[in-house]
Design a protein around this motif. Structure first.
Motif, short mmCIF file in Angstrom:
data_model
loop_
_atom_site.label_atom_id
_atom_site.label_comp_id
_atom_site.label_asym_id
_atom_site.label_seq_id
_atom_site.Cartn_x
_atom_site.Cartn_y
_atom_site.Cartn_z
N ALA A 117 10.43 15.78 -13.22
CA ALA A 117 9.16 15.27 -12.76
C ALA A 117 9.65 14.40 -11.51
CB ALA A 117 8.58 14.19 -13.66
N TYR A 118 8.80 14.79 -10.28
CA TYR A 118 9.15 14.02 -9.05
C TYR A 118 7.93 13.08 -8.51
CZ TYR A 118 13.24 17.05 -8.04
OH TYR A 118 14.46 17.20 -7.79
N VAL A 119 8.08 12.07 -8.38
CA VAL A 119 6.92 11.17 -7.92
C VAL A 119 7.35 10.59 -6.47
CG1 VAL A 119 5.80 9.05 -8.50
CG2 VAL A 119 6.45 10.55 -10.23
N SER A 120 6.50 10.88 -5.50
CA SER A 120 6.53 10.25 -4.14
C SER A 120 5.78 9.11 -3.89
CB SER A 120 6.58 11.45 -3.26
OG SER A 120 7.57 12.19 -3.27
N VAL A 121 6.32 7.97 -3.24
CA VAL A 121 5.27 6.91 -2.65
C VAL A 121 5.43 7.36 -1.24
CG1 VAL A 121 4.81 4.73 -2.84
CG2 VAL A 121 5.89 5.61 -4.85
N GLU A 122 4.40 7.20 -0.91
CA GLU A 122 4.28 7.54 0.76
C GLU A 122 3.31 6.66 1.38
OE1 GLU A 122 2.66 11.54 0.53
OE2 GLU A 122 4.60 12.31 -0.35
N GLN A 123 3.70 6.19 2.72
CA GLN A 123 2.81 5.33 3.30
C GLN A 123 1.28 5.84 3.64
OE1 GLN A 123 4.92 2.85 4.87
NE2 GLN A 123 2.96 1.87 4.93
N ASP A 124 0.57 5.23 3.01
CA ASP A 124 -0.92 5.52 3.38
C ASP A 124 -1.25 5.21 4.79
OD1 ASP A 124 -2.29 3.28 3.77
OD2 ASP A 124 -3.15 3.13 1.52
N GLY A 125 -2.44 5.98 5.20
CA GLY A 125 -2.80 5.76 6.64
C GLY A 125 -2.88 4.51 7.12
N ASP A 126 -3.56 3.66 6.20
CA ASP A 126 -4.10 2.22 6.71
C ASP A 126 -2.88 1.10 6.42
OD1 ASP A 126 -6.54 3.34 7.34
OD2 ASP A 126 -7.32 2.91 5.23
N SER A 127 -1.69 1.57 6.09
CA SER A 127 -0.76 0.69 5.55
C SER A 127 -0.20 -0.05 6.86
CB SER A 127 0.64 1.53 4.83
OG SER A 127 1.17 0.46 4.40
N ASP A 128 0.27 -1.30 6.44
CA ASP A 128 0.85 -2.28 7.51
C ASP A 128 2.58 -1.93 7.49
OD1 ASP A 128 1.91 -3.10 5.12
OD2 ASP A 128 1.11 -5.15 5.45
N ASP A 164 0.86 -1.28 -0.16
CA ASP A 164 0.06 0.08 -0.07
C ASP A 164 0.91 1.28 0.04
OD1 ASP A 164 -2.46 -1.48 0.15
OD2 ASP A 164 -2.26 -1.76 2.20
N GLY A 165 0.51 2.30 -0.64
CA GLY A 165 1.26 3.72 -0.79
C GLY A 165 0.37 4.48 -1.44
N ASP A 166 0.53 5.56 -1.15
CA ASP A 166 -0.40 6.87 -1.80
C ASP A 166 1.02 7.57 -2.85
OD1 ASP A 166 -2.63 6.55 -0.38
OD2 ASP A 166 -1.90 7.90 1.10
N LEU A 167 0.69 8.03 -3.74
CA LEU A 167 1.46 8.74 -4.82
C LEU A 167 1.10 10.02 -4.76
CD1 LEU A 167 1.09 6.02 -7.41
CD2 LEU A 167 3.14 6.60 -6.51
N ALA A 168 2.27 10.63 -4.94
CA ALA A 168 2.35 12.32 -5.09
C ALA A 168 3.19 12.81 -6.12
CB ALA A 168 2.62 13.04 -3.75
N LEU A 169 2.74 13.68 -6.95
CA LEU A 169 3.49 14.03 -8.03
C LEU A 169 3.66 15.55 -8.16
CD1 LEU A 169 1.10 12.45 -10.94
CD2 LEU A 169 3.02 11.35 -9.76
N ASP A 170 4.93 15.97 -8.54
CA ASP A 170 5.34 17.28 -8.55
C ASP A 170 6.11 17.60 -9.85
OD1 ASP A 170 5.28 19.92 -7.63
OD2 ASP A 170 6.84 19.61 -5.96
N VAL A 171 6.15 18.81 -10.12
CA VAL A 171 7.24 19.19 -11.19
C VAL A 171 8.13 20.38 -10.67
CG1 VAL A 171 7.39 20.23 -13.35
CG2 VAL A 171 5.87 18.40 -13.21
N ARG A 172 9.42 20.20 -10.59
CA ARG A 172 10.14 21.37 -9.98
C ARG A 172 11.61 21.20 -10.55
NH1 ARG A 172 9.26 18.44 -4.85
NH2 ARG A 172 11.23 17.23 -4.57
N THR A 173 12.13 22.24 -11.10
CA THR A 173 13.73 22.41 -11.38
C THR A 173 13.77 21.27 -12.53
OG1 THR A 173 14.37 20.68 -9.84
CG2 THR A 173 14.69 23.04 -9.21
N GLY A 174 12.88 21.41 -13.71
CA GLY A 174 12.87 20.82 -14.66
C GLY A 174 12.79 19.35 -14.62
#
Length: 170
Positions: free
Chosen positions: A53-64, A41-51
């Motif tokens: 693409a940044y993709v973050s996979v973060e722990q979701d609230g219900d994750s083990d 399980d994981g939540d994905l966050a997308l961002d664009v900075r300094t030319g």
């Protein structure tokens, strides 16, 4: 022509924000598929900075906590390369996408800062320069930035997987 990171000029063409957002979306789809296969399980966050693409996979609230299995720096680097290849296959363009898993990039930046501090200690002890281990182009960029913040000069040497940074006083 080759730049200091070892990439050709053609590969380094600046992507538009729309293209970078497209890279992020493709990367997110690819990573969601991998996470589903691994039953992580994981939540994905997308961002664009300094030319980039940044993709973050973060722990979701219900994750083990299984996301921690993927946050090792070598694993993140491998996943980033796979994700870049998936993006390149869909877009036909070289991708400089950055992947972060569970805060691994912040952890790695802290490790690199400690590495630079140890190099500074060697310089303080009389060394004319301090060589750091081989690392990725992104990590070398971080080291160059850290060194510059501390008033040091840094240069990258070597090719491919042997490319490393040397730090010296200005």
């Amino acid at each position: 022509m080759t730049d200091t990171a070892g990439s050709t000029t053609e590969q380094r063409a600046v992507a538009t924000d729309d293209q970078l957002e497209q890279e992020g979306d493709i990367a997110a789809d690819f990573l969601e598929g991998l996470l589903d296969i691994a039953d992580i399980d994981g939540d994905l966050a997308l961002d664009v900075r300094t030319g980039r693409a940044y993709v973050s996979v973060e722990q979701d609230g219900d994750s083990d906590g299984s996301l921690a299995l993927l946050s090792d720096p070598d694993t993140v680097q491998a996943l980033q390369e796979l994700t870049r290849i998936a993006v390149q296959n869909k877009t036909g363009r070289f991708s400089r996408l950055i992947l972060d898993v569970g805060g691994s990039r912040l952890t790695r930046q802290q490790q690199l800062e400690a590495l630079v501090e140890r190099a500074i200690a060697r310089l303080d002890d009389g060394a004319s320069q301090a060589s750091l281990p081989a690392m990725s182009s992104y990590e070398r960029k971080l080291v160059h930035d850290i060194a510059a913040e501390r008033g040091l000069v840094s240069e990258s040497y070597g090719e491919g997987h042997d490319r490393h940074t040397v730090i010296r006083r200005a």
